[in-house]
Design a protein around this motif. Structure first.
Motif, short mmCIF file in Angstrom:
data_model
loop_
_atom_site.label_atom_id
_atom_site.label_comp_id
_atom_site.label_asym_id
_atom_site.label_seq_id
_atom_site.Cartn_x
_atom_site.Cartn_y
_atom_site.Cartn_z
N CYS A 132 0.86 -1.18 0.00
CA CYS A 132 0.00 0.00 0.00
C CYS A 132 0.89 1.24 0.00
O CYS A 132 1.81 1.34 0.82
CB CYS A 132 -0.90 -0.02 1.23
N CYS A 137 0.18 3.21 3.58
CA CYS A 137 0.58 2.70 4.90
C CYS A 137 1.74 1.70 4.83
O CYS A 137 2.31 1.35 5.86
CB CYS A 137 -0.62 2.06 5.59
N CYS A 175 -4.54 0.06 0.17
CA CYS A 175 -5.21 -1.10 0.75
C CYS A 175 -6.61 -0.73 1.27
O CYS A 175 -6.92 0.44 1.48
CB CYS A 175 -4.36 -1.70 1.88
N CYS A 199 -6.85 1.33 4.47
CA CYS A 199 -6.68 2.77 4.28
C CYS A 199 -7.94 3.41 3.71
O CYS A 199 -8.39 4.45 4.18
CB CYS A 199 -5.47 3.06 3.40
#
Ligand SMILES: [Zn+2]
Ligand SMILES: [Zn+2]
Length: 234
Positions: free
Chosen positions: A17, A20, A32, A35
């Motif tokens: 991701c 993150c 992702c 998130c």
């Protein structure tokens, strides 16, 4: 890329991701689900003009300086994951992010009967030089994805940006209007006469860009203009 090739590449270089840093699952792209789950769409009550949260029907900002589009809606505040997503789309060529943003915009269209009845989605154009540099207009990419979800066709190139302007977000508030005023023109008025249009942009700030576009569209005979953006600072 074929599925097999992607599987091999994923194995050697596991995609993470870009917000993150956690490993992405096979179905995830760029950002992702954990998130995306942090997006907080604006909740009613909203100002009927700018779509920002407001306890008044028309918020104080809109009362002082009314927007030219009849109504503008945005997904949420220009912050957190929305801001990251827009940056990835705009500056890192992560075009797949637009699909997810378009889903949120489609939810807004579903809430607004006037938006559903619109004839066209019109992306706010970039200056041709900037579009060449970037390789695409992010507003068009968003509008195209939204069109697939709503069935409202995209009308690209009906508006042209004739002046190379600075990004509105980088300018102080007082310069934003003069930066874009007169920066747009309509290329084919016959196509849009008496039509209802939704302008689509990634971010709207003071609304100066949407206003400048609306001005020339109305002069060209457009019946009604609405606005949709992925985010707006509150
Ligand atoms: Zn993440
Ligand atoms: Zn307002």
């Amino acid at each position: 890329m074929t599925h097999l090739l992607r599987a091999v590449v994923d194995l050697l270089l596991p995609p993470v991701c870009e917000v993150c840093g956690h490993r992405l699952t096979y179905d995830e792209r760029v950002i992702c689900e954990a998130c995306w789950a942090k997006v907080e769409p604006f909740n009613p009550p909203l100002c009927v003009r700018c779509g920002r949260p407001s306890n008044k029907k028309v918020c104080d900002t809109c009362r002082e300086q009314p927007l030219l589009p009849r109504r503008v809606r945005a997904i949420g505040n220009y912050d957190g994951i929305l801001k990251e997503a827009i940056h990835l789309l705009k500056y890192n060529h992560r075009l797949s992010v637009a699909s997810r943003l378009a889903q949120y915009l489609a939810d807004i269209v579903a809430e607004e009967p006037e938006f559903q009845a619109a004839d066209y989605l019109v992306p706010v154009p970039l200056h041709p030089t900037r579009e060449r540099e970037r390789g695409y207009n992010q507003a068009y990419v968003i509008a195209y994805r939204l069109s697939l979800l709503t069935g409202i066709p995209v009308l690209n190139n009906v508006l042209r940006r004739t002046r190379y302007t600075k990004d509105q977000i980088d300018l102080p508030k007082e310069l934003r209007k003069s930066n874009v005023w007169g920066a747009f023109r309509v290329t084919d008025a016959d196509k849009i006469r008496d039509k209802t249009i939704i302008l689509v942009d990634d971010v709207f700030t003071t609304g100066a860009t949407l206003n400048a576009c609306t001005q020339v569209l109305v002069e060209a005979g457009v019946h009604e203009v609405y606005g949709l953006a992925c985010a707006t600072p509150v």
